[in-house]
Design a protein around this motif. Structure first.
Motif, PDB file in Angstrom:
ATOM      1  N   SER A 116       0.834  -1.207   0.000  1.00 45.31           N
ATOM      2  CA  SER A 116       0.000   0.000   0.000  1.00 45.31           C
ATOM      3  C   SER A 116       0.866   1.252   0.000  1.00 45.31           C
ATOM      4  CB  SER A 116      -0.916   0.006   1.228  1.00 45.31           C
ATOM      5  OG  SER A 116      -1.913  -0.977   1.134  1.00 45.31           O
ATOM      6  N   ARG A 117       1.928   1.214   0.771  1.00 45.92           N
ATOM      7  CA  ARG A 117       2.807   2.383   0.831  1.00 45.92           C
ATOM      8  C   ARG A 117       3.615   2.541  -0.462  1.00 45.92           C
ATOM      9  NH1 ARG A 117       5.309   3.293   6.731  1.00 45.92           N
ATOM     10  NH2 ARG A 117       5.861   5.220   5.624  1.00 45.92           N
ATOM     11  N   ALA A 118       3.890   1.429  -1.122  1.00 44.59           N
ATOM     12  CA  ALA A 118       4.544   1.509  -2.421  1.00 44.59           C
ATOM     13  C   ALA A 118       3.617   2.163  -3.438  1.00 44.59           C
ATOM     14  CB  ALA A 118       4.960   0.110  -2.888  1.00 44.59           C
ATOM     15  N   LEU A 119       2.329   1.807  -3.401  1.00 43.57           N
ATOM     16  CA  LEU A 119       1.356   2.453  -4.280  1.00 43.57           C
ATOM     17  C   LEU A 119       1.235   3.936  -3.957  1.00 43.57           C
ATOM     18  CD1 LEU A 119      -1.500  -0.203  -4.454  1.00 43.57           C
ATOM     19  CD2 LEU A 119      -0.336   0.806  -6.423  1.00 43.57           C
ATOM     20  N   ALA A 120       1.272   4.268  -2.675  1.00 41.25           N
ATOM     21  CA  ALA A 120       1.194   5.671  -2.275  1.00 41.25           C
ATOM     22  C   ALA A 120       2.399   6.453  -2.774  1.00 41.25           C
ATOM     23  CB  ALA A 120       1.088   5.771  -0.756  1.00 41.25           C
ATOM     24  N   ALA A 121       3.562   5.798  -2.806  1.00 42.66           N
ATOM     25  CA  ALA A 121       4.767   6.466  -3.315  1.00 42.66           C
ATOM     26  C   ALA A 121       4.595   6.823  -4.786  1.00 42.66           C
ATOM     27  CB  ALA A 121       5.988   5.559  -3.124  1.00 42.66           C
ATOM     28  N   ILE A 122       3.953   5.937  -5.549  1.00 44.19           N
ATOM     29  CA  ILE A 122       3.668   6.224  -6.953  1.00 44.19           C
ATOM     30  C   ILE A 122       2.635   7.348  -7.060  1.00 44.19           C
ATOM     31  CG2 ILE A 122       2.554   5.299  -9.022  1.00 44.19           C
ATOM     32  CD1 ILE A 122       5.358   4.264  -8.762  1.00 44.19           C
ATOM     33  N   ALA A 123       1.603   7.283  -6.232  1.00 41.71           N
ATOM     34  CA  ALA A 123       0.534   8.280  -6.287  1.00 41.71           C
ATOM     35  C   ALA A 123       1.040   9.681  -5.951  1.00 41.71           C
ATOM     36  CB  ALA A 123      -0.591   7.886  -5.334  1.00 41.71           C
TER      37      ALA A 123
ATOM     38  N   HIS B  26      -9.911   3.379  -4.000  1.00 42.25           N
ATOM     39  CA  HIS B  26      -9.353   4.663  -3.584  1.00 42.25           C
ATOM     40  C   HIS B  26      -8.319   5.213  -4.566  1.00 42.25           C
ATOM     41  CE1 HIS B  26     -11.130   3.474   0.301  1.00 42.25           C
ATOM     42  NE2 HIS B  26     -11.211   4.770   0.508  1.00 42.25           N
ATOM     43  N   ALA B  27      -7.944   4.439  -5.567  1.00 42.03           N
ATOM     44  CA  ALA B  27      -6.950   4.909  -6.543  1.00 42.03           C
ATOM     45  C   ALA B  27      -7.582   5.960  -7.442  1.00 42.03           C
ATOM     46  CB  ALA B  27      -6.437   3.739  -7.373  1.00 42.03           C
ATOM     47  N   ARG B  28      -6.958   7.112  -7.531  1.00 45.16           N
ATOM     48  CA  ARG B  28      -7.509   8.205  -8.335  1.00 45.16           C
ATOM     49  C   ARG B  28      -6.575   8.616  -9.477  1.00 45.16           C
ATOM     50  NH1 ARG B  28     -11.285   6.520  -6.694  1.00 45.16           N
ATOM     51  NH2 ARG B  28     -12.887   7.397  -5.329  1.00 45.16           N
ATOM     52  N   GLY B  29      -5.291   8.652  -9.207  1.00 51.13           N
ATOM     53  CA  GLY B  29      -4.357   9.082 -10.235  1.00 51.13           C
ATOM     54  C   GLY B  29      -4.126   8.000 -11.285  1.00 51.13           C
ATOM     55  N   GLU B  30      -3.795   8.421 -12.498  1.00 49.89           N
ATOM     56  CA  GLU B  30      -3.576   7.475 -13.587  1.00 49.89           C
ATOM     57  C   GLU B  30      -2.412   6.511 -13.328  1.00 49.89           C
ATOM     58  OE1 GLU B  30      -5.085   5.691 -16.729  1.00 49.89           O
ATOM     59  OE2 GLU B  30      -5.903   7.501 -15.814  1.00 49.89           O
ATOM     60  N   PRO B  31      -1.282   6.968 -12.747  1.00 46.92           N
ATOM     61  CA  PRO B  31      -0.164   6.030 -12.538  1.00 46.92           C
ATOM     62  C   PRO B  31      -0.523   4.855 -11.647  1.00 46.92           C
ATOM     63  CG  PRO B  31       0.605   8.296 -12.355  1.00 46.92           C
ATOM     64  CD  PRO B  31      -0.891   8.349 -12.406  1.00 46.92           C
ATOM     65  N   GLU B  32      -1.134   5.110 -10.488  1.00 44.08           N
ATOM     66  CA  GLU B  32      -1.455   3.984  -9.598  1.00 44.08           C
ATOM     67  C   GLU B  32      -2.596   3.137 -10.158  1.00 44.08           C
ATOM     68  OE1 GLU B  32      -3.483   7.555  -7.458  1.00 44.08           O
ATOM     69  OE2 GLU B  32      -1.810   7.174  -8.835  1.00 44.08           O
ATOM     70  N   ARG B  33      -3.523   3.751 -10.868  1.00 36.62           N
ATOM     71  CA  ARG B  33      -4.608   2.981 -11.477  1.00 36.62           C
ATOM     72  C   ARG B  33      -4.055   2.047 -12.551  1.00 36.62           C
ATOM     73  NH1 ARG B  33      -9.647   4.374 -10.842  1.00 36.62           N
ATOM     74  NH2 ARG B  33     -10.160   3.770 -12.960  1.00 36.62           N
TER      75      ARG B  33
END
Length: 237
Positions: free
Chosen positions: A117-124, A174-181
């Protein structure tokens, strides 16, 4: 030798250091000097050293309790350096925990989900300039594999499987940005492979949750003159 080229013999010095520091960590997980040295090597952009760190960690995690210790240390690094991009470190750790042999040794599955989850947040939360960094691109490649491996390792019918699928559903919603999606979409694509043993209906449901958060297409009839982008925003002269 921090200045040795990746294609020179001198690069074997830091490679040897990687295995030496990992040996010290295995002997005593409280050896903070060894952990600090490994943290510095995790930021080394030379491919032979990155590959050596990953290999040494995979070998380390083959022993009892070491996978959980590495995972705990990775979360500690994320807490300690919360304000700094850590794409290189997170990419390597993601690759380590995408290995079936490593996942089989993890007992704290909640910690693994927290790390991902924190890795995804780093991308977001990454700045736009991060797309030019090799470490960021490596994380983009590693993270879908890590997420898919985490879900697959939980099985398909156990209580752990339900918990893991609920976690992934929450990330998708909860994913909103294109990179994490995009990363989550890649993970779902990998999970559709028969080798992962996931029910097609479960993955389809997750895909629907992810798609539901997609921004609606822009209505061209509501764009006022001179408020768009490029040539189309210019009024007719």
């Amino acid at each position: 030798n921090t200045n040795a080229g990746a294609d020179t013999a001198d690069v074997f010095v830091p490679i040897a250091a990687v295995y030496g520091w990992v040996a010290l960590v295995k002997a005593s997980c409280q050896n903070q000097v060894a952990w600090n040295a490994l943290r510095e090597l995790l930021d080394d952009e030379r491919a032979p050293i990155r590959m050596s760190v990953q290999d040494a960690f995979v070998r380390m995690c083959g022993q009892a309790e070491q996978a959980d210790r590495l995972l705990g240390q990775a979360l500690h690094w994320l807490d300690e350096e919360a304000d700094d991009p850590q794409f290189g470190m997170v990419a390597i750790i993601s690759e380590v925990f995408a290995q079936k042999a490593t996942l089989a040794r993890v007992t704290d599955k909640a910690a693994l989900r927290t790390f991902l989850s924190r890795a995804l947040a780093a991308i977001a939360n990454a700045p736009r300039s991060a797309t030019r960094w090799d470490s960021y691109r490596r994380l983009q490649t590693a993270l879908p594999r890590g997420i898919a491996a985490c879900v697959a390792s939980a099985g398909s019918t156990s209580p752990l499987a339900q918990t893991t699928l609920a976690w992934l559903k929450n990330e998708c919603s909860h994913a909103r940005g294109e990179p994490e999606r995009d990363l989550l979409s890649q993970a779902l694509t990998q999970l559709r492979a028969p080798s992962h043993g996931q029910a097609a209906g479960s993955i389809a449901a997750l895909g629907a949750v992810l798609a539901a958060g997609t921004k609606p297409p822009r209505d061209p009839t509501r764009v006022r003159p001179s408020h768009g982008r490029g040539k189309r925003s210019r009024g007719i002269r």
